[in-house]
Design an enzyme around this catalytic site. Structure first.
Site, PDB file in Angstrom:
ATOM      1  N   ARG A 166      25.174-102.071 -33.245  1.00 18.80           N
ATOM      2  CA  ARG A 166      24.634-101.587 -31.964  1.00 18.80           C
ATOM      3  C   ARG A 166      23.146-101.879 -31.859  1.00 18.80           C
ATOM      4  O   ARG A 166      22.748-102.758 -31.110  1.00 18.80           O
ATOM      5  CB  ARG A 166      24.941-100.083 -31.856  1.00 18.80           C
ATOM      6  CG  ARG A 166      24.684 -99.484 -30.506  1.00 18.80           C
ATOM      7  CD  ARG A 166      25.291 -98.087 -30.371  1.00 18.80           C
ATOM      8  NE  ARG A 166      24.719 -97.112 -31.288  1.00 18.80           N
ATOM      9  CZ  ARG A 166      25.084 -95.835 -31.306  1.00 18.80           C
ATOM     10  NH1 ARG A 166      26.020 -95.385 -30.471  1.00 18.80           N
ATOM     11  NH2 ARG A 166      24.547 -94.976 -32.155  1.00 18.80           N
TER      12      ARG A 166
ATOM     13  N   HIS B  70      23.059 -95.907 -38.909  1.00 19.40           N
ATOM     14  CA  HIS B  70      24.110 -95.061 -38.297  1.00 19.40           C
ATOM     15  C   HIS B  70      25.474 -95.580 -38.736  1.00 19.40           C
ATOM     16  O   HIS B  70      25.708 -96.802 -38.722  1.00 19.40           O
ATOM     17  CB  HIS B  70      24.004 -95.093 -36.779  1.00 19.40           C
ATOM     18  CG  HIS B  70      24.836 -94.052 -36.074  1.00 19.40           C
ATOM     19  ND1 HIS B  70      24.765 -92.707 -36.365  1.00 19.40           N
ATOM     20  CD2 HIS B  70      25.750 -94.183 -35.073  1.00 19.40           C
ATOM     21  CE1 HIS B  70      25.602 -92.046 -35.590  1.00 19.40           C
ATOM     22  NE2 HIS B  70      26.222 -92.912 -34.796  1.00 19.40           N
TER      23      HIS B  70
ATOM     24  N   ARG C 110      21.158 -86.071 -38.956  1.00 20.27           N
ATOM     25  CA  ARG C 110      21.150 -86.045 -37.503  1.00 20.27           C
ATOM     26  C   ARG C 110      22.418 -85.309 -37.047  1.00 20.27           C
ATOM     27  O   ARG C 110      23.502 -85.878 -37.049  1.00 20.27           O
ATOM     28  CB  ARG C 110      21.077 -87.465 -36.952  1.00 20.27           C
ATOM     29  CG  ARG C 110      19.849 -88.236 -37.451  1.00 20.27           C
ATOM     30  CD  ARG C 110      19.673 -89.538 -36.733  1.00 20.27           C
ATOM     31  NE  ARG C 110      20.842 -90.370 -36.816  1.00 20.27           N
ATOM     32  CZ  ARG C 110      21.113 -91.213 -37.820  1.00 20.27           C
ATOM     33  NH1 ARG C 110      20.277 -91.294 -38.860  1.00 20.27           N
ATOM     34  NH2 ARG C 110      22.202 -91.948 -37.817  1.00 20.27           N
TER      35      ARG C 110
HETATM   36  C1  LIG Z   1      22.090 -92.595 -33.854  1.00 20.60           C
HETATM   37  C2  LIG Z   1      22.889 -91.325 -33.814  1.00 20.60           C
HETATM   38  N1  LIG Z   1      22.663 -90.382 -34.742  1.00 20.60           N
HETATM   39  C3  LIG Z   1      23.354 -89.232 -34.748  1.00 20.60           C
HETATM   40  C4  LIG Z   1      24.314 -88.969 -33.804  1.00 20.60           C
HETATM   41  C5  LIG Z   1      25.066 -87.664 -33.870  1.00 20.60           C
HETATM   42  O1  LIG Z   1      26.393 -87.890 -34.256  1.00 20.60           O
HETATM   43  P1  LIG Z   1      27.393 -86.650 -34.277  1.00 20.60           P
HETATM   44  O2  LIG Z   1      27.391 -86.087 -32.885  1.00 20.60           O
HETATM   45  O3  LIG Z   1      28.703 -87.256 -34.669  1.00 20.60           O
HETATM   46  O4  LIG Z   1      26.837 -85.684 -35.281  1.00 20.60           O
HETATM   47  C6  LIG Z   1      24.598 -89.931 -32.832  1.00 20.60           C
HETATM   48  C7  LIG Z   1      25.707 -89.654 -31.842  1.00 20.60           C
HETATM   49  N2  LIG Z   1      25.972 -90.681 -30.950  1.00 20.60           N
HETATM   50  C8  LIG Z   1      27.158 -90.816 -30.331  1.00 20.60           C
HETATM   51  C9  LIG Z   1      28.249 -90.020 -30.398  1.00 20.60           C
HETATM   52  O5  LIG Z   1      29.210 -90.608 -29.594  1.00 20.60           O
HETATM   53  N3  LIG Z   1      28.730 -91.752 -29.068  1.00 20.60           N
HETATM   54  C10 LIG Z   1      27.472 -91.896 -29.510  1.00 20.60           C
HETATM   55  O6  LIG Z   1      26.667 -92.885 -29.242  1.00 20.60           O
HETATM   56  C11 LIG Z   1      23.873 -91.132 -32.826  1.00 20.60           C
HETATM   57  O7  LIG Z   1      24.095 -92.112 -31.905  1.00 20.60           O
END
Ligand SMILES: Cc1ncc(COP(=O)(O)O)c(CNc2conc2O)c1O
Length: 388
Positions: free
Chosen positions: A136, A166, A219
């Site tokens: 991504r 990630h 995170r």
């Molecule tokens: C870079 C990044 N870090 C942490 C998280 C948190 O993940 P969690 O909610 O599973 O703890 C996300 C969630 N991003 C997304 C979750 O669904 N689509 C996404 O882009 C993310 O995109």
């Protein structure tokens, strides 16, 4: 406290948010920081309210998707560090400096442009994103990695505070690809001329399944809201998490249908017997999507099927018995022994809990509960998003 004038609302249990964050705080080593992911209006829960609660419960950093969300939190009085996880524009770096917002970088050209454009003397913090296999955002090669760091270090007011990656499959039972990404991250960290103060790779699934693989910050998103990152790993979560979101309404019309009478657009539903039908004032413009036709809601502690097509602002249910106007309807949450989880709605829609939560639109007012009492009501339709 501003109110709302349609009997449809979401209830946000901030005590559940507090519980979920403080449980993680106790679960992780003391030196591991918690970054609360509050992008997309805190997954539909209310950005500022969740941010404040998470910070009270032990989080020390916040994350959003793009700069506007960070600026909105600052406007609402949030002073904690905020990381923008997505891309931003080089010519907006002065805003990040002014509001002490941390940006994600992953392109040498971006840093070059930002360095040429930024004329301020306030410090700008960056986290370098590494693409270990999510495909991504992020650097992938050693040369570009070193170039980004060289350009940051060359600028008197730019500093590299963190590096992160990630995972694409941390919420899956099979850990092969997770391991591949984790080891790729270890390899890529060797490229760094020095270790920045924050190194992070873990989302909720990683934090809860592999707490020894998160480096020094996690995170925390979906499980802060009390949901498992996926149904598959739900049995393996290390402790109880509490769902913070529920969705309610009230019957605004009740009528008896004779056999052969129809309900809603397309007249797709025909009453086969004499039956009672209730109208519920929430529809697809609120994020209660048309594909939820034939799912169910709870009324008087009983399941009531959604009959006929869901409209923009309303839908109809077949009632188990005649009920008065104003009877409470629960679309997500508990009534007596019956419970409809966000996961149940997601499963019916063949999607994930994240999407169900983020789809409940701005039209639905949020009532925030803290210490089991109402602390505020946020009605964006009436008061806009600047309402603190
Ligand atoms: C870079 C990044 N870090 C942490 C998280 C948190 O993940 P969690 O909610 O599973 O703890 C996300 C969630 N991003 C997304 C979750 O669904 N689509 C996404 O882009 C993310 O995109």
């Amino acid at each position: 406290m501003n109110s709302f004038y349609r009997d449809t609302w979401a209830e946000i249990d901030l005590d559940a948010i507090y519980h979920n964050v403080s449980q993680l705080r106790n679960f992780l080593p003391n030196e591991t920081r918690i970054l609360a992911v509050v992008k997309a209006n805190a997954y539909g829960h209310g950005d500022a309210q969740v941010a404040k609660t998470a910070l009270e419960a032990g989080a020390s950093y916040l994350a959003v998707a793009f700069l506007d969300e960070a600026l909105a939190l600052r406007k609402k009085g949030i002073t904690a560090p905020i990381l923008v996880l997505g891309a931003s524009r080089p010519n907006d770096v002065h805003l990040a400096a002014k509001h002490q917002i941390t940006l994600t970088v992953f392109q040498p050209e971006w840093v070059e442009q930002a360095a040429n454009l930024y004329k301020g003397t306030e410090r700008v913090r960056f986290h370098l994103k590494m693409d270990t296999g999510m495909g991504r955002l992020g650097v992938k090669e050693e040369a570009e990695t070193k170039r980004v760091i060289e350009l940051i270090d060359r600028h008197p007011y730019f500093s590299l505070e963190g590096v992160y990656t990630h995972f694409a499959t941390a919420d899956e039972i099979n850990t092969d690809y997770f391991s591949f990404q984790y080891h790729r991250f270890l390899q890529m960290l060797e490229w760094l001329p020095y270790k920045p103060s924050l190194i992070h790779c873990g989302n909720s699934a990683t934090a809860l399944r592999f707490p020894n693989k998160v480096f020094n910050m996690v995170r925390f998103g979906i499980s802060m809201y009390g949901l498992s990152p996926s149904p598959d790993i739900k049995p393996y979560l290390p402790y109880e998490i509490k769902e913070a979101f529920s969705l309610h309404s009230r019957l605004v019309h009740v009528k008896k249908l004779k056999p052969g009478e129809k309900v809603s657009y397309g007249a797709t539903y025909t009453a086969e017997t004499e039956q009672w039908i209730g109208t519920v004032p929430i529809g697809y413009a609120d994020g209660w999507l048309r594909k939820l036709q034939n799912f169910h809601v709870l009324v008087n502690g009983k399941k009531a099927p959604i009959v006929g097509r869901i409209c923009m602002d309303q839908f109809m249910v077949r009632l188990p018995e005649p009920m008065p106007i104003g009877t409470k309807v629960t679309l997500i949450g508990r009534q007596g022994d019956e419970y409809i989880s966000v996961d149940d709605v997601a499963q019916y829609l063949d999607t994930i809990s994240y999407e169900v939560l983020c789809t409940i639109s701005y039209r639905v007012p949020r009532i925030f509960f803290r210490n089991k009492s109402i602390m505020e009501v946020r009605n964006v339709v009436l008061n806009g998003n600047d309402y603190v």
